[in-house]
Design an enzyme around this catalytic site. Structure first.
Site, PDB file in Angstrom:
ATOM      1  N   THR A  22       0.823  -1.202   0.000  1.00 24.65           N
ATOM      2  CA  THR A  22       0.000   0.000   0.000  1.00 24.65           C
ATOM      3  C   THR A  22       0.859   1.255   0.000  1.00 24.65           C
ATOM      4  O   THR A  22       2.022   1.226   0.426  1.00 24.65           O
ATOM      5  CB  THR A  22      -0.902   0.011   1.256  1.00 24.65           C
ATOM      6  OG1 THR A  22      -1.565   1.264   1.364  1.00 24.65           O
ATOM      7  CG2 THR A  22      -0.080  -0.184   2.523  1.00 24.65           C
ATOM      8  N   ASP A  23       0.270   2.373  -0.432  1.00 29.05           N
ATOM      9  CA  ASP A  23       0.992   3.641  -0.374  1.00 29.05           C
ATOM     10  C   ASP A  23       1.084   4.184   1.053  1.00 29.05           C
ATOM     11  O   ASP A  23       1.846   5.121   1.322  1.00 29.05           O
ATOM     12  CB  ASP A  23       0.349   4.684  -1.299  1.00 29.05           C
ATOM     13  CG  ASP A  23      -1.120   4.951  -1.005  1.00 29.05           C
ATOM     14  OD1 ASP A  23      -1.678   4.341  -0.074  1.00 29.05           O
ATOM     15  OD2 ASP A  23      -1.715   5.786  -1.720  1.00 29.05           O
ATOM     16  N   GLU A  24       0.336   3.591   1.980  1.00 26.13           N
ATOM     17  CA  GLU A  24       0.366   4.075   3.359  1.00 26.13           C
ATOM     18  C   GLU A  24       1.731   3.898   4.018  1.00 26.13           C
ATOM     19  O   GLU A  24       2.028   4.561   5.017  1.00 26.13           O
ATOM     20  CB  GLU A  24      -0.700   3.375   4.198  1.00 26.13           C
ATOM     21  CG  GLU A  24      -2.117   3.770   3.839  1.00 26.13           C
ATOM     22  CD  GLU A  24      -3.125   3.309   4.857  1.00 26.13           C
ATOM     23  OE1 GLU A  24      -2.855   3.434   6.073  1.00 26.13           O
ATOM     24  OE2 GLU A  24      -4.187   2.817   4.454  1.00 26.13           O
TER      25      GLU A  24
ATOM     26  N   TYR B 226      -1.325  -0.164  11.442  1.00 29.95           N
ATOM     27  CA  TYR B 226      -1.617  -0.890  10.203  1.00 29.95           C
ATOM     28  C   TYR B 226      -0.539  -0.641   9.157  1.00 29.95           C
ATOM     29  O   TYR B 226       0.010  -1.585   8.580  1.00 29.95           O
ATOM     30  CB  TYR B 226      -2.980  -0.458   9.649  1.00 29.95           C
ATOM     31  CG  TYR B 226      -3.202  -0.920   8.227  1.00 29.95           C
ATOM     32  CD1 TYR B 226      -3.573  -2.238   7.954  1.00 29.95           C
ATOM     33  CD2 TYR B 226      -3.018  -0.052   7.153  1.00 29.95           C
ATOM     34  CE1 TYR B 226      -3.761  -2.676   6.652  1.00 29.95           C
ATOM     35  CE2 TYR B 226      -3.203  -0.483   5.846  1.00 29.95           C
ATOM     36  CZ  TYR B 226      -3.572  -1.789   5.602  1.00 29.95           C
ATOM     37  OH  TYR B 226      -3.742  -2.221   4.310  1.00 29.95           O
TER      38      TYR B 226
ATOM     39  N   LYS C  92       2.340  -3.141   7.359  1.00 22.78           N
ATOM     40  CA  LYS C  92       2.534  -3.299   5.919  1.00 22.78           C
ATOM     41  C   LYS C  92       3.979  -2.984   5.535  1.00 22.78           C
ATOM     42  O   LYS C  92       4.575  -3.673   4.694  1.00 22.78           O
ATOM     43  CB  LYS C  92       1.577  -2.386   5.151  1.00 22.78           C
ATOM     44  CG  LYS C  92       0.108  -2.699   5.357  1.00 22.78           C
ATOM     45  CD  LYS C  92      -0.293  -4.016   4.737  1.00 22.78           C
ATOM     46  CE  LYS C  92      -0.370  -3.931   3.240  1.00 22.78           C
ATOM     47  NZ  LYS C  92      -0.911  -5.176   2.637  1.00 22.78           N
TER      48      LYS C  92
END
Length: 242
Positions: free
Chosen positions: A26-28, A52, A56
């Site tokens: 994810t870009d997070e 979270y 990741k």
């Protein structure tokens, strides 16, 4: 026996040579963008803000460690926010669609100015196929939809689209309710997807407007699916494919 064994042995190296471990992230993991013009690239340092996104990020590091230590043929992709059919109702877009149809409040965190890049799920699927079949082992590819929208703008656009497709006496926009912002909520994500376009020839086919219309229409046409999810009768079986 010898002939069969020989065929198995001969094919095993071919299978091993063709194997790829595609890690979808994810870009997070990149954290929060500060300026309005900045974009996440494949070289952006990791700075996860929430448990979270930290989990990741750790998984990204883990698969890259397997590549370096054991030669696992790894490919990594970091994508922006997905949306589309079969999106579970707890996520922003389906939640707003279903709450609006039920006449319930449309909860928006904080002032609704958090910006996300939206990627239609079928565009993402096409990108994943490109990467796993044509990508270079060891490389990272960012996948984005070129659709930066503030959360409030997304909700207002949904309201207007629903008003067109399922007219209501009371404007759906009147259901928008601002609620307390969630902890660790990043303000802006935006992906630079020029690498995958340049090297693999992928670009999103859907604009936000076309993808959102397809999404809303899908939920209108598939009430049985989301009603089963909402009432608890859905037991996790696989329903359909994309």
């Amino acid at each position: 026996m010898h002939g069969t064994t020989g065929r198995v042995c001969k094919s095993a190296p071919d299978k091993a040579a063709a194997f790829r471990f595609h890690h979808i992230s994810t870009d997070e993991v990149y954290g929060d963008l500060e300026g309005p013009e900045e974009l996440f690239t494949e070289e952006t340092p990791y700075a996860p803000s929430s448990p979270y996104s930290a989990s990741k990020a750790s998984s990204d590091h883990l698969v890259r460690a397997w590549l370096r230590t054991f030669g696992l043929p790894v490919l990594v992709t970091n994508c922006s926010n997905n949306y589309g059919p079969y999106h579970f109702p707890e996520k922003l877009i389906p939640l707003m669609i279903l709450n609006a149809l039920a006449g319930k409040p449309l909860p928006v965190y904080g002032n609704g100015q958090q910006v996300r890049d939206w990627l239609y799920v079928e565009d993402h699927a096409r990108a994943l196929v490109k990467v796993v079949t044509e990508g270079v082992v060891g490389e990272t590819y960012n996948i984005g939809g070129h659709n930066e929208k503030a959360n409030l703008e997304v909700v207002e656009t949904l309201c207007d689209l629903l008003q067109e497709l399922v007219p209501a006496e009371r404007s759906y926009r009147d259901l928008i309710t601002f609620v307390q912002d969630r902890p660790g909520h990043d303000l802006r994500y935006a992906i630079d997807a020029s690498k995958i376009e340049r090297e693999l020839g992928w670009r999103p086919e859907e604009t936000f407007e076309t993808g959102l219309r397809k999404t809303v229409q899908w939920y209108l046409d598939n009430r049985e699916w989301w009603q089963r999810v909402q009432d608890g009768s859905y037991q996790g079986e696989r329903l359909g494919s994309l």
